[in-house]
Write an enzyme that holds these catalytic residues in place. Structure first.
Site, PDB file in Angstrom:
ATOM      1  CE  LYS A 111      39.259  42.685  23.790  1.00 33.77           C
ATOM      2  NZ  LYS A 111      38.402  41.569  24.210  1.00 33.77           N
ATOM      3  CE  LYS A 191      40.040  47.000  30.851  1.00 31.35           C
ATOM      4  NZ  LYS A 191      39.162  46.019  30.210  1.00 31.35           N
ATOM      5  CE  LYS A 194      48.841  37.797  32.720  1.00 35.36           C
ATOM      6  NZ  LYS A 194      48.645  36.443  33.143  1.00 35.36           N
TER       7      LYS A 194
HETATM    8  P1  TYM Z   1      37.386  40.182  31.716  1.00 37.31           P
HETATM    9  O1  TYM Z   1      37.966  38.826  31.889  1.00 37.31           O
HETATM   10  O2  TYM Z   1      38.125  41.185  30.901  1.00 37.31           O
HETATM   11  O3  TYM Z   1      37.147  40.840  33.115  1.00 37.31           O
HETATM   12  C1  TYM Z   1      36.400  40.190  34.119  1.00 37.31           C
HETATM   13  C2  TYM Z   1      35.582  41.202  34.896  1.00 37.31           C
HETATM   14  O4  TYM Z   1      36.423  42.153  35.525  1.00 37.31           O
HETATM   15  C3  TYM Z   1      36.056  43.471  35.155  1.00 37.31           C
HETATM   16  N1  TYM Z   1      37.306  44.257  35.040  1.00 37.31           N
HETATM   17  C4  TYM Z   1      37.501  45.424  35.636  1.00 37.31           C
HETATM   18  N2  TYM Z   1      36.712  46.176  36.423  1.00 37.31           N
HETATM   19  C5  TYM Z   1      37.205  47.346  36.882  1.00 37.31           C
HETATM   20  N3  TYM Z   1      38.460  47.792  36.561  1.00 37.31           N
HETATM   21  C6  TYM Z   1      39.288  47.075  35.767  1.00 37.31           C
HETATM   22  N4  TYM Z   1      40.498  47.510  35.474  1.00 37.31           N
HETATM   23  C7  TYM Z   1      38.807  45.832  35.261  1.00 37.31           C
HETATM   24  N5  TYM Z   1      39.354  44.858  34.470  1.00 37.31           N
HETATM   25  C8  TYM Z   1      38.415  43.910  34.348  1.00 37.31           C
HETATM   26  C9  TYM Z   1      35.359  43.331  33.807  1.00 37.31           C
HETATM   27  O5  TYM Z   1      34.481  44.398  33.571  1.00 37.31           O
HETATM   28  C10 TYM Z   1      34.636  42.011  33.991  1.00 37.31           C
HETATM   29  O6  TYM Z   1      33.415  42.195  34.666  1.00 37.31           O
HETATM   30  N6  TYM Z   1      33.769  39.736  28.343  1.00 37.31           N
HETATM   31  C11 TYM Z   1      34.071  39.528  29.741  1.00 37.31           C
HETATM   32  C12 TYM Z   1      33.900  38.098  30.203  1.00 37.31           C
HETATM   33  C13 TYM Z   1      32.550  37.486  29.940  1.00 37.31           C
HETATM   34  C14 TYM Z   1      31.343  37.832  30.595  1.00 37.31           C
HETATM   35  C15 TYM Z   1      30.373  36.943  30.058  1.00 37.31           C
HETATM   36  C16 TYM Z   1      31.010  38.758  31.571  1.00 37.31           C
HETATM   37  C17 TYM Z   1      32.259  36.493  29.058  1.00 37.31           C
HETATM   38  N7  TYM Z   1      30.965  36.165  29.135  1.00 37.31           N
HETATM   39  C18 TYM Z   1      29.046  37.026  30.463  1.00 37.31           C
HETATM   40  C19 TYM Z   1      29.681  38.817  31.976  1.00 37.31           C
HETATM   41  C20 TYM Z   1      28.718  37.953  31.434  1.00 37.31           C
HETATM   42  C21 TYM Z   1      35.519  39.905  29.978  1.00 37.31           C
HETATM   43  O7  TYM Z   1      36.317  39.926  29.087  1.00 37.31           O
HETATM   44  O8  TYM Z   1      35.857  40.075  31.226  1.00 37.31           O
END
Ligand code: TYM
Length: 334
Positions: A111, A191, A194
């Site tokens: 990022k 991956k 969005k």
């Molecule tokens: P975020 O919002 O990017 O994604 C949410 C969850 O979806 C999974 N994910 C995917 N898994 C498989 N293939 C994909 N293309 C894909 N895109 C997204 C992500 O691995 C995630 O599990 N940092 C985290 C949010 C967060 C969090 C936390 C997670 C904040 N605090 C505490 C666990 C525990 C995030 O950006 O997820």
């Protein structure tokens, strides 16, 4: 007692990447464990974002999560900024987290590369994530593959804090990664995400799904209709495995290897199956949208339940760290 915590950024509607990679898994876990699921709006502001849209995106994410099957009778669903202790504990954790560990996080590096000036919030993103999980003393964190490194760091932060202030106070949580650990986007390469514009939303209808799937990248070896392909090299085959019945998955593999179907034929079948699989989610989302006050109620009572755990953890954290306890609030004299 096993406690589960996971979070998702308020990107509006869920897409099939975060649905299959995480949320579908959450829906199963809420039957077995005490689960906290959080819409992490304070994480979302660590990168450029649309201020006017954040509120509606947060609401829409709540709708998507409930429509996908989270049940407020079985889990706690809430918005991160509604529970102030998240940011409080994050500050505490910045004082035990080595800078070098944050700088080597893959997501930070990726990022940061895309930005002209890198802000401290982006660097500290995983520290806030540690606070999210550890505030609830969660043991398991169901996530997609891209979050595993962050969960490893959470374990280290828990260890460092425990060593200094209280052995075994915070558990060291484990990442739980399902089979759909990394769903690729429609470009067939990165991956699904969005920010990369390569997603299919879970609330898309058949026509919308078809419009998105039609140009999607398939096995690059299939240049003409007659070229046989290798299903394992094709992202659409991976999606068939998620949305189509076993006999169709088998048929897809055969028809691809023998060039019996062209890629468009394969996509048509996938679009139909996807639309069928997602129809119940779409219907529930429409019902929820018609009752926005119900969604607000769910988030309010979720925040209330989360707060009661968070307050207790912070009370103990402050005590163990030697902070002078705050005077009891006294009723106003007027
Ligand atoms: P975020 O919002 O990017 O994604 C949410 C969850 O979806 C999974 N994910 C995917 N898994 C498989 N293939 C994909 N293309 C894909 N895109 C997204 C992500 O691995 C995630 O599990 N940092 C985290 C949010 C967060 C969090 C936390 C997670 C904040 N605090 C505490 C666990 C525990 C995030 O950006 O997820």
């Amino acid at each position: 007692m096993i406690r589960v915590f996971s979070g998702i950024q308020p990107s509006g509607e869920l897409h099939i990447g975060n649905y299959l990679g995480a949320v579908k898994h959450w829906v199963g876990l809420q039957d077995e464990y005490e689960c906290f699921f959080c819409i992490v709006d304070y994480h979302a502001i660590t990168q450029d974002y649309d201020v006017d849209a954040l509120e509606s995106h947060t609401f829409d994410m709540a709708v998507s999560l409930l429509a996908a099957g989270l049940d407020p009778g079985k889990c706690v669903l809430f918005v991160q900024s509604h529970v102030l202790e998240h940011t409080e504990l994050a500050w505490v954790f910045t004082t035990v987290t080595p800078l070098g560990e944050l700088e080597r996080m893959t997501q930070f590096k990726e990022k940061a590369q895309r930005q002209e000036s890198v802000l401290a919030g982006l660097l500290n993103y995983p520290v806030l994530q540690a606070a999210d999980v550890l505030l609830y003393k969660a043991n398991r964190v169901p996530v997609g593959e891209d979050q595993v490194q962050h969960v490893e760091l959470i374990r280290e932060i828990a260890r460092k804090w425990n060593t200094r202030y209280g052995q075994d106070f915070f558990p060291e949580p484990h990442a739980q990664v399902g089979r759909a650990r990394r769903i690729l986007g429609l470009d067939g390469q990165s991956k699904m995400s969005k920010s990369l514009g390569n997603t299919i939303g879970i609330l898309e209808e058949l026509d919308g799904i078809w419009e998105l799937l039609r140009p999607a990248v398939t096995d690059p070896a299939r240049v003409t209709r007659k070229d046989p392909g290798t299903p394992e090299m094709c992202n659409l085959y991976a999606l068939h495995q998620q949305f189509s019945p076993a006999y169709t998955v088998e048929e897809v593999a055969n028809k691809c290897r023998t060039a019996g179907w062209g890629c468009l034929d394969c996509k048509r079948v996938l679009a139909d199956n996807m639309a069928v699989a997602l129809a119940p989610i779409r219907e529930r989302a429409a019902e929820l949208r018609a009752r926005p006050e119900r969604v607000q109620e769910v988030l309010e009572s979720g925040a209330e339940r989360a707060r009661s755990v968070a307050r207790e953890t912070m009370r103990e954290v402050r005590e163990r760290m030697g902070l002078l306890s705050a005077p009891q609030a006294t009723p106003s004299e007027t």
